[in-house]
Motif scaffolding. Structure first.
Motif, short mmCIF file in Angstrom:
data_model
loop_
_atom_site.label_atom_id
_atom_site.label_comp_id
_atom_site.label_asym_id
_atom_site.label_seq_id
_atom_site.Cartn_x
_atom_site.Cartn_y
_atom_site.Cartn_z
N LEU A 66 0.85 -1.19 0.00
CA LEU A 66 0.00 0.00 0.00
C LEU A 66 0.89 1.25 0.00
CD1 LEU A 66 -2.61 -1.24 2.62
CD2 LEU A 66 -2.99 -0.97 0.16
N PRO A 67 0.32 2.41 -0.26
CA PRO A 67 1.14 3.64 -0.30
C PRO A 67 1.95 3.91 0.96
CG PRO A 67 -0.99 4.06 -1.28
CD PRO A 67 -1.06 2.66 -0.71
N ASP A 68 1.48 3.44 2.12
CA ASP A 68 2.21 3.66 3.36
C ASP A 68 3.27 2.60 3.62
OD1 ASP A 68 0.68 1.48 4.01
OD2 ASP A 68 -0.30 2.40 5.75
N GLY A 69 3.46 1.68 2.67
CA GLY A 69 4.49 0.66 2.81
C GLY A 69 4.03 -0.63 3.46
N THR A 70 2.78 -0.66 3.94
CA THR A 70 2.27 -1.89 4.55
C THR A 70 1.78 -2.85 3.47
OG1 THR A 70 0.06 -0.91 4.79
CG2 THR A 70 1.59 -0.69 6.65
N LEU A 71 1.61 -4.09 3.87
CA LEU A 71 1.20 -5.13 2.93
C LEU A 71 -0.24 -4.94 2.49
CD1 LEU A 71 1.93 -7.85 1.56
CD2 LEU A 71 1.09 -8.98 3.63
N ASP A 72 -0.47 -5.05 1.20
CA ASP A 72 -1.83 -5.04 0.65
C ASP A 72 -2.37 -6.46 0.76
OD1 ASP A 72 -4.16 -5.03 -0.87
OD2 ASP A 72 -3.38 -3.58 -2.31
N ARG A 73 -3.04 -6.76 1.85
CA ARG A 73 -3.47 -8.13 2.13
C ARG A 73 -4.48 -8.64 1.11
NH1 ARG A 73 -1.62 -9.68 7.00
NH2 ARG A 73 -0.73 -8.03 8.30
N GLY A 74 -5.32 -7.74 0.64
CA GLY A 74 -6.30 -8.15 -0.36
C GLY A 74 -5.63 -8.60 -1.65
N ARG A 75 -4.65 -7.84 -2.09
CA ARG A 75 -3.94 -8.17 -3.32
C ARG A 75 -3.15 -9.47 -3.15
NH1 ARG A 75 -2.41 -5.07 -7.82
NH2 ARG A 75 -3.26 -3.20 -6.80
N LEU A 76 -2.48 -9.60 -2.00
CA LEU A 76 -1.73 -10.83 -1.75
C LEU A 76 -2.67 -12.03 -1.68
CD1 LEU A 76 1.00 -12.16 -1.13
CD2 LEU A 76 0.54 -11.75 1.31
N GLY A 77 -3.82 -11.84 -1.06
CA GLY A 77 -4.79 -12.93 -0.98
C GLY A 77 -5.25 -13.39 -2.35
N ASN A 78 -5.43 -12.44 -3.26
CA ASN A 78 -5.84 -12.80 -4.61
C ASN A 78 -4.79 -13.64 -5.32
OD1 ASN A 78 -8.30 -11.46 -4.41
ND2 ASN A 78 -7.48 -9.54 -5.24
N VAL A 79 -3.52 -13.43 -4.93
CA VAL A 79 -2.43 -14.22 -5.52
C VAL A 79 -2.39 -15.61 -4.92
CG1 VAL A 79 0.07 -14.43 -5.79
CG2 VAL A 79 -1.02 -12.19 -6.05
N VAL A 80 -2.30 -15.69 -3.59
CA VAL A 80 -1.99 -16.97 -2.96
C VAL A 80 -3.20 -17.91 -2.89
CG1 VAL A 80 -0.11 -15.99 -1.64
CG2 VAL A 80 -2.37 -16.11 -0.60
N PHE A 81 -4.41 -17.37 -2.84
CA PHE A 81 -5.56 -18.25 -2.77
C PHE A 81 -5.95 -18.79 -4.14
CE2 PHE A 81 -6.28 -15.89 1.27
CZ PHE A 81 -6.17 -16.98 2.11
N ASN A 82 -5.29 -18.29 -5.17
CA ASN A 82 -5.53 -18.81 -6.51
C ASN A 82 -4.38 -19.68 -7.01
OD1 ASN A 82 -8.11 -17.62 -7.78
ND2 ASN A 82 -7.18 -15.84 -6.80
N ASN A 83 -3.33 -19.83 -6.20
CA ASN A 83 -2.15 -20.54 -6.66
C ASN A 83 -1.52 -21.30 -5.49
OD1 ASN A 83 0.69 -21.06 -7.35
ND2 ASN A 83 0.33 -19.79 -9.15
N PHE A 84 -1.59 -22.62 -5.55
CA PHE A 84 -1.10 -23.44 -4.46
C PHE A 84 0.39 -23.23 -4.22
CE2 PHE A 84 1.13 -27.37 -3.26
CZ PHE A 84 0.61 -27.56 -2.00
N GLU A 85 1.18 -23.15 -5.28
CA GLU A 85 2.63 -23.01 -5.12
C GLU A 85 2.98 -21.68 -4.45
OE1 GLU A 85 4.90 -25.23 -5.53
OE2 GLU A 85 3.46 -26.72 -6.26
N GLU A 86 2.27 -20.62 -4.81
CA GLU A 86 2.55 -19.32 -4.19
C GLU A 86 2.11 -19.31 -2.73
OE1 GLU A 86 4.41 -17.06 -5.52
OE2 GLU A 86 4.55 -18.28 -7.33
N ARG A 87 1.00 -19.96 -2.45
CA ARG A 87 0.54 -20.04 -1.06
C ARG A 87 1.54 -20.83 -0.21
NH1 ARG A 87 -4.01 -22.16 -1.96
NH2 ARG A 87 -3.77 -24.26 -1.14
N ARG A 88 2.04 -21.92 -0.78
CA ARG A 88 3.03 -22.71 -0.05
C ARG A 88 4.31 -21.91 0.20
NH1 ARG A 88 5.03 -28.49 -2.33
NH2 ARG A 88 5.86 -27.13 -3.97
#
Length: 202
Positions: A66-88
């Motif tokens: 995010l603009p303040d440097g914190t993790l964009d949890r929503g964006r990361l969730g869209n990555v890892v919950f759609n990809n087993f290897e990335e989640r692992r």
């Protein structure tokens, strides 16, 4: 961690949206038990400036922040919950950090005869060895989806992906010492918690 003193260490787990927080809040408020929450430690693992957050940004790019440097949890969730290897991959970064923090906290609460570990991925992260007993909070998948849509404002598909990313709830129940059925009323759930506390008392 040393449990030679035979303290009671409850591992509280279940599927996403099954009611773990409700149970842990009750145990804290009514029984004054220390609650060690893996989600809190997982947030610490990715705080600004942490090694793990830097690794995540290197892997997925600065858009994952995010603009303040914190993790964009929503964006990361869209990555890892759609990809087993990335989640692992992500879990391999975070789980050791969380485990170390839990072990440290258990030792810090060594004067408490009973401690509760709230670990959503207790089985998946292979942390059951930290517990003397395992409690699983369970409800129907339909109820999980309804709660996730209402609580986290997820779509049906997003809720389903998050549920599917975890071990099936029936498998968790089969491995549990205590199964807490949260498919009915709050009163019924808390009655089960009271019974579990009393039946397992040392």
């Amino acid at each position: 961690m040393n449990n030679d003193d035979k303290r009671r260490i409850i591992g509280l787990t279940g599927g996403i949206g099954t009611g773990k927080t409700t149970v842990s809040n009750y145990l804290a408020s009514v029984y004054n038990l220390p609650i060690l929450d893996a989600d809190v430690y997982a947030r610490d693992a990715v705080k600004v400036g942490s090694t793990i957050l830097n690794l995540i940004a290197e892997r997925y790019g600065l858009d994952i922040l995010l603009p303040d440097g914190t993790l964009d949890r929503g964006r990361l969730g869209n990555v890892v919950f759609n990809n087993f290897e990335e989640r692992r991959w992500l879990e391999q970064q975070i789980h050791p950090f969380v485990r170390d923090r839990i072990v440290e906290a258990i030792d810090n609460f060594n004067l408490h005869p009973t401690v509760v570990l709230v670990v959503p991925l207790l089985f998946e992260a292979e942390m059951t060895d930290l517990c003397t007993e395992v409690w699983v909070v369970s409800c129907s998948q339909q109820q999980q989806i309804q709660r996730l849509i209402q609580r986290d404002r997820l779509t049906f598909e997003q809720a389903q992906l998050r549920i599917n990313s975890q071990m099936p709830i029936d498998q968790k129940c089969a491995k549990a010492d205590v199964v807490l059925d949260n498919s009915s009323t709050l009163e019924f759930l808390l009655q089960q918690v009271d019974a579990a506390i009393k039946s397992f008392e040392c």
